[in-house]
Design a protein around this motif. Structure first.
Motif: not given
Length: 362
Positions: A277-292
């Motif tokens: 999917g395409r979305a804004l790089h929100s804090p949620l997505i950042q946490r998912v990418e960081a594994g947190t």
């Protein structure tokens, strides 16, 4: 440039894409229809604002959907058409369609999977004369759906939405294809359009009627829509630009996040639905990418294929947070051109602008 769909007239060749959770409900869909287009209610967890949603989410969703369809039809005042977007991947897919049909919706549009049984579901509400349409990403998908519907139900789509790789939300392309499109190397939508038109031609001939095709995904303006209508499309579907309107059902926080976004703030995510999917790089997505990102703590079983034990986050919870304007915890779906939207307007202004650009395009 009116379009006839299952005997009903769509005064303007503009579809508003379905956006869930809670982004395109009755207010937005009704306003688009009142302006002469096809407004679309997203059925995905559409009852999350109901007081009993926590205790009875499925009942709340269906009750809210029926009310939303009826309110949107009232707002439309008989001008344009009101549709629903029902995701095949949701557990309430069939129930939502039946509910909307009984409420008097004009069209049912299905994506996030192949709606193989859509005509059969529609036939369960014989009093409805609603149009049915799949969202496809290729001529191959269009052929497959038409063959299945023709063989098993003696019916073909009343129209088709062709969604390219620059669209927002869930995509019918691989993550690599979506990223290539984001980087400026999409497969030409004009090429996909010709592929789909060719795939539909045998079925047009067999049934002796047209199957209008609406292009979607990264259509910037009316001038671009003109390129596609000149090439055989009936019109275009727009979605992200309608978020930045006064009538959009999303919280002001979602609208402001979109208005302040830059092109580099848009990213490709892997959704628990099983699609990119395409979305804004929100804090949620950042946490998912960081594994947190914390594990899913409660599941309402909104998706057929989602396993809460392995899902990186609860998509319903994330989309509900976005609809409420919660930047920290929300999943903010958007199209590839979201970074170019910087002004809040009205639905009527958007519709007028698109059609003026279409009419004056060289």
């Amino acid at each position: 440039m009116a379009v006839t769909i299952r005997g009903k007239t769509l005064p303007l060749p503009i579809l508003q894409g379905g956006m869930g959770v809670g982004i395109s409900l009755d207010r937005l869909a009704g306003a688009v229809a009142a302006a002469g287009g096809m407004g679309t209610i997203s059925t995905a967890v559409c009852g999350f604002r109901e007081p009993d949603f926590a205790s009875d989410p499925k009942g709340a969703n269906l009750r809210a959907l029926a009310a939303q369809v009826q309110r949107a039809k009232e707002l439309a005042r008989g001008a344009g058409l009101v549709a629903i977007n029902a995701m095949v991947a949701t557990t309430q897919y069939a129930d939502s369609i039946r509910t909307a049909l009984r409420a008097g919706v004009d069209a049912v549009v299905c994506g996030a999977g192949l709606p193989k049984d859509l005509p059969g579901i529609a036939a369960q509400v014989p009093e409805s004369d609603a149009a049915i349409a799949p969202i496809v990403s290729s001529g191959r998908a269009a052929t497959l759906i038409c063959r299945l519907w023709d063989k098993h139900y003696q019916r073909i789509p009343d129209f088709v939405v062709l969604e390219g790789p620059l669209a927002g939300g869930h995509l019918g392309f691989s993550k690599e294809e979506a990223q290539q499109a984001q980087d400026g190397h999409p497969r030409p939508l004009l090429e996909l359009l010709q592929e789909v038109l060719t795939a539909l031609e045998p079925f047009r001939q067999k049934y002796g009627r047209d199957i209008p095709v609406f292009v979607a995904g990264g259509i910037k303006n009316g001038a671009e829509m003109r390129r596609y209508t000149d090439a055989g499309a009936a019109g275009a579907q727009f979605a992200t630009r309608f978020i930045a309107t006064q009538e959009c059902d999303a919280d002001e926080g979602y609208k402001q996040a979109l208005l302040h976004a830059n092109p580099e703030d848009i990213t490709i995510v892997q959704s628990p639905v099983g699609m990119p999917g395409r979305a804004l790089h929100s804090p949620l997505i950042q946490r998912v990418e960081a594994g947190t990102q914390p594990p899913v703590d409660r599941c309402i079983r909104c998706l057929s294929a989602c396993d809460p034990k392995t899902a990186p986050y609860c998509i319903s919870k994330a989309l509900m947070a976005a609809a409420r304007g919660d930047w920290e915890n929300g999943l903010f779906f958007c199209g590839a051109g979201a970074g170019e939207i910087n002004t809040l307007s009205t639905v009527q202004e958007q519709m007028d602008q698109i059609m003026n650009e279409w009419r004056t395009a060289p």
